[in-house]
Every structure is written in C-alpha cells, then in structure tokens.
Design an enzyme around this catalytic site. Structure first.
Site, PDB file in Angstrom:
ATOM      1  N   GLU A   5       7.562  -3.553 -15.438  1.00 24.92           N
ATOM      2  CA  GLU A   5       6.249  -3.110 -14.967  1.00 24.92           C
ATOM      3  C   GLU A   5       5.917  -1.736 -15.504  1.00 24.92           C
ATOM      4  O   GLU A   5       4.768  -1.448 -15.851  1.00 24.92           O
ATOM      5  CB  GLU A   5       6.226  -3.100 -13.429  1.00 24.92           C
ATOM      6  CG  GLU A   5       4.859  -2.831 -12.807  1.00 24.92           C
ATOM      7  CD  GLU A   5       4.547  -1.356 -12.580  1.00 24.92           C
ATOM      8  OE1 GLU A   5       3.416  -1.052 -12.158  1.00 24.92           O
ATOM      9  OE2 GLU A   5       5.438  -0.493 -12.807  1.00 24.92           O
ATOM     10  N   GLU A   6       6.939  -0.882 -15.564  1.00 25.90           N
ATOM     11  CA  GLU A   6       6.722   0.515 -15.936  1.00 25.90           C
ATOM     12  C   GLU A   6       6.340   0.687 -17.414  1.00 25.90           C
ATOM     13  O   GLU A   6       5.981   1.780 -17.830  1.00 25.90           O
ATOM     14  CB  GLU A   6       7.976   1.338 -15.624  1.00 25.90           C
ATOM     15  CG  GLU A   6       8.306   1.445 -14.141  1.00 25.90           C
ATOM     16  CD  GLU A   6       7.329   2.308 -13.360  1.00 25.90           C
ATOM     17  OE1 GLU A   6       6.306   2.729 -13.936  1.00 25.90           O
ATOM     18  OE2 GLU A   6       7.584   2.547 -12.170  1.00 25.90           O
TER      19      GLU A   6
ATOM     20  N   ASP B 244       3.609  -2.140  -4.295  1.00 26.57           N
ATOM     21  CA  ASP B 244       4.123  -1.172  -5.271  1.00 26.57           C
ATOM     22  C   ASP B 244       4.014   0.229  -4.677  1.00 26.57           C
ATOM     23  O   ASP B 244       2.916   0.748  -4.509  1.00 26.57           O
ATOM     24  CB  ASP B 244       3.300  -1.279  -6.555  1.00 26.57           C
ATOM     25  CG  ASP B 244       3.893  -0.482  -7.709  1.00 26.57           C
ATOM     26  OD1 ASP B 244       4.851   0.270  -7.477  1.00 26.57           O
ATOM     27  OD2 ASP B 244       3.387  -0.620  -8.832  1.00 26.57           O
TER      28      ASP B 244
ATOM     29  N   HIS C 288       7.906   9.285 -10.709  1.00 24.30           N
ATOM     30  CA  HIS C 288       8.467   9.168 -12.062  1.00 24.30           C
ATOM     31  C   HIS C 288       9.399  10.331 -12.405  1.00 24.30           C
ATOM     32  O   HIS C 288       9.467  10.749 -13.558  1.00 24.30           O
ATOM     33  CB  HIS C 288       7.353   9.048 -13.107  1.00 24.30           C
ATOM     34  CG  HIS C 288       6.742   7.682 -13.155  1.00 24.30           C
ATOM     35  ND1 HIS C 288       5.879   7.296 -14.153  1.00 24.30           N
ATOM     36  CD2 HIS C 288       6.860   6.604 -12.334  1.00 24.30           C
ATOM     37  CE1 HIS C 288       5.495   6.040 -13.945  1.00 24.30           C
ATOM     38  NE2 HIS C 288       6.083   5.605 -12.837  1.00 24.30           N
TER      39      HIS C 288
END
Length: 500
Positions: free
Chosen positions: A335-336, A364, A464
């Site tokens: 996904e990232e 998410d 992140h």
C-alpha cells in the site's frame, strides 16, 4: 445520507389480494420478507455480541507481535522485506487456525528503500528544509543536485505545474521546480517539470502539515522529486519571487524487484453472490515499524476476524433458510508504494467476481495519538474533493456514523482522496467506506473541542517515521474503531441492506 441498513423492513398486510385469499400463496409471497427480517435481526444480535468481545485489549497482542517482528527485521515491515513476510505468516497462520480459507496472493513489484532525503537552501541565507522523497523517484547523485529554485505559477483553477503551459512563463531549464500540490498527480507534475527542463521537483503541500507522497510506479519517475510542508513551500516561493534562491536537494532511493503477498481470508460458507469485504494494509514504510500506520488497522481486522469465528459467525444460517453472506478479510501489501496490493487484487477479479462484492470497508490508521474520528464521505455531503463513492457508499457512511454516535462520540467526514486501499474498489464501482484517525494533517481548534488532544499539531506526529511504535497509539481511538469494524462485520455478515 442514506437510511441505515440495519432497520428491519416493515411487513405490510393488504386488505385483500389474490395472495391473501390463498394461504399457501401468501406464505410463499412473504417468505423473502420474513427471511430478510430474520437476517437483519440475526445481524443485530451478532453485531452486539462482537462489539462486546472485540476491542483494543485483545488487539494489543497483535500490535506487540508486529512490533517484535519489526525489531528483528531491520526495524520495519515494508512490502518485500523479511518483516512483511513474517507479518503475513503471523496473520495467515492465526486466520487459518480459526477456520478461514486463507490465500497468499503473491505478485512482483519494485521494492524501495530511502537512502537519503535532504534539502538545504544555500543562498541567500543557508538553512535546512525538511523534505520527504516521493516513492519511486529518480535519484540525485550522492551529495545532491544544486540549482536555482523556480516556482511554478498557479492556474486559475488553483492547480500548479500540471501541464507545459504552466511553465511557459518562466525559465525552468536546469532549475529546481517548486510546485504547489493539487490539480493532478505528483507523477504528472514532475513529468511536466522535467519536460520544461527542470533537474528536480519539490512539491509543497496545499494544506497544513508535511507532504508524503508517491509517484505510484517506478516507470513514472523522471526527475528527483520530494515533498515539503505548505509553510516551507510558501516561504520559498515568496523568497524566490523577489530574488534568486539556490538550493541543494539530495533524494536517493534503492529500488529492486521483489515478490510480496496479500493475505486473503474468507469464510468457508456463506452466499458467494453476497460478499462483505473488510481490509487494511499490513505493510509499513521502510523508515519505521508502522504500528499506527498500519498495524493498528491490520490488528483491528485480525482481531475482529478471530472473534467473529469464535462467536460462531463463520457458521452460515441467519434463520428461516437465510444462508448468510460470505465474509472476506484482506491484509494488503505494498500500500505504501501506491496501493499495489489492492490494485493487484481488484485487477485479478473477473467482472462476475466484482459484482458479487456488495461492499468494501477500509481501515487505515485507526489509533493516531492526536486522533480525529473520520468516516469516509460516501455521499459527498461535505462537498470537498473527489465526490461521492459508488452507489451504497452513502449507506456505509451513515451506518458507521450512527454507530460512533451510539458510543457517545461525534464523527466528521473524510474525502475519498485516493490515499488508501478503497481506491481500486471505488474505481471498480464497489460501494466503499471506512474510518480513520488522521495522519500528517493538522488538528483544528474545532476538532480539539470535539475530541480533545492538541490543536495545531499533527494527528500523528510520527507518521512514516521510526517513532511510529507501540508508544504512538491512542487506545481510546483504537478501541472505538475496532468496535466499528466488529459492528460492521456482525451486521453485514447477515444482511447487506439495500446495497447493490
């Protein structure tokens, strides 16, 4: 907003009709209505049971396991890495033991890992500007690329740097293009800048907060491209508008072809023509363990699936001959780096298989430390961004909002901005929705009044980053959002209401 799917249909009796004159005919005519009413009642019962037994307490063991996996796997669980492979085996093993039919759907992709991301204004005054490389960017040389900064002007519609015309009024040859977010994809912006002669592209946010992004495909990368905050971008644009500004940008990324699996688990029984689907991405970025993003959503899905099985939910039968719906859980990979796991899954479905999926709910980041309570805006009642989801999305939104309100909390809408795994399902015309608690966006004063926390700060200050670990979780938000999942699984496993 659409009426809730959980209301039991009214069974009206006519004063006189051919069916009423024939008792056997009347029984046959009312059978579908009776079965649907029974299914709705069974869904209510099962949802309440699941909500009672499913929550943060049980899901924390999955977060701890995924943190331990990251700790022993170079600090992350990125798709294509040892950490993700172990995460997939952990989840798949538990799901199979619970009685689900588990499939590991492997596909090839380009693994990526950040090597360097740095931006320094070198003149007229030297200073560092925090920058995040866009995944699948082209890399600068070691030590970076130094050049003058050239801002791309805004169009009348508010977009910037999307087409060749946006660069016609300035000199971008051999320069670093400074481009505002909006109007088109990051990939399109850096491509247009490259065609105008730019040696790098720096895209700045159009809302408060840092800018993390992806070019979506390794083939899309043309020039080194990074993202910076709105505050830094506005300052640079103003400075470059009144005199020459030079900067050094170093953006380097390791890329290599690897294989990675989606984990798909579904009930062995249930009506294959009515599939209720729930998902979250299991991969992290390579910069950290990804506990809020998105071990939180994965743990919520996993714990709900296990409790659903333990509560007898995987056994079909809603009463009066109702078979119950097939329930499918997905833990996505990659996904990232552009929603590649969900994209691959949807692309592999036949048209008939797509038509059988009544709904997809996505979760998410459901435990952000400075959380908001956001529900995807299925009917576009907020009038922002991408418009409504496919038919049925409004109903999904309404059902989640109603449940959150039943727990004494208030939700706000979130645009379908394409940043998570609902995207491919929406493109396929499948009703979609879900909840989230926010990423790098900034909490407003109004939101602070609603949910507490700190106004003017990011929902997740470790988004992140290496610090997205077990200390980066708000258990109250985590618990509520897991119960959102449990409530939806209980209801939709027995009755999908009026969804297409």
């Amino acid at each position: 907003m659409a009426a809730t799917a959980l209301a039991t249909p009214l069974l009206l009796t006519a004063a006189a009709s051919p069916a009423a004159a024939d008792p056997s005919a009347a029984a046959k005519a009312s059978a579908p209505g009776a079965a649907k009413a029974a299914a709705s009642k069974e869904g209510d019962r099962l949802a309440k049971k699941l909500v009672r037994r499913t929550g943060a307490k049980g899901a924390m063991k999955h977060l701890k396991a995924l943190q331990a996996i990251a700790r022993h796997s170079d600090g992350h669980r990125a798709a294509g890495s040892k950490g993700h492979e172990l995460s997939a085996k952990y989840a798949g093993t538990l799901l199979k033991a619970a009685g689900y039919e588990v499939t590991y759907q492997n596909f090839d992709f380009i693994y990526r890992e950040t090597l360097a991301e740095k931006m320094t204004v070198t003149s007229p005054d030297e200073r560092d500007v925090p920058v995040k490389l866009m995944t699948y960017t082209k890399s600068t040389p070691e030590g970076g690329t130094e050049a003058a900064v050239a801002p791309a002007p805004e169009d009348e519609d508010g977009s910037s740097g999307c087409t060749a015309d946006d660069y016609a009024s300035g000199d971008f040859d051999g320069r670093i293009a400074l481009i505002q977010r909006g109007g088109c994809t990051f990939a399109e912006k850096q491509k247009a800048a490259a065609e105008a002669g730019a040696v790098a592209a720096v895209i700045y946010n159009n809302t408060d907060g840092e800018l993390n992004g992806t070019l979506g495909d390794p083939a899309a990368g043309v020039i080194p491209t990074g993202g910076i905050s709105k505050e830094d971008g506005d300052a640079l644009a103003a400075e470059a508008g009144s005199g020459e500004v030079t900067a050094n940008v170093e953006l380097r990324e390791f890329q290599e072809e690897r294989s990675t699996p989606n984990v798909i688990a579904e009930t062995p029984g249930g009506d294959e023509n009515r599939v209720a689907m729930f998902g979250a991405h299991l991969d992290s970025v390579s910069e950290g363990p990804g506990i809020n993003d998105n071990a939180s959503g994965s743990a919520g899905i996993l714990e709900t699936a296990l409790q659903f099985a333990a509560a007898g939910g995987t056994r079909t039968g809603g009463g009066h001959g109702h078979e119950g719906n097939k329930v499918r859980f997905a833990l996505w990979t990659a996904e990232e780096v552009g929603l590649q796991g969900a994209e691959h899954y949807v692309s592999e479905l036949s048209d008939a298989e797509r038509d059988k999926i009544a709904l997809y709910l996505n979760f998410d980041m459901i435990a952000s430390p400075n959380y908001g309570l956001f529900v995807y805006d299925g009917d576009d009642s907020d009038g922002e961004g991408s418009g409504p989801g496919p038919e049925g999305s409004a109903q999904l939104e309404s059902d989640i909002v109603d449940f959150i309100e039943s727990r004494g909390e208030e939700a706000r809408g979130a645009d379908f901005d394409g940043r998570s795994d609902y995207g491919p399902f929406i493109e396929a015309g499948i009703a979609a929705g879900g909840s989230k608690t926010g990423a790098e966006g900034i909490k407003s004063a109004e939101e602070q009044e609603l949910w507490g926390g700190e106004a003017g700060a990011a929902y997740d200050g470790c988004y992140h980053q290496k610090c997205d670990d077990l200390g980066n979780i708000n258990k109250k938000a985590f618990d509520l959002n897991i119960k959102v999942i449990a409530n939806a699984v209980g209801h939709y496993s027995r009755d999908v209401g009026d969804l297409p």
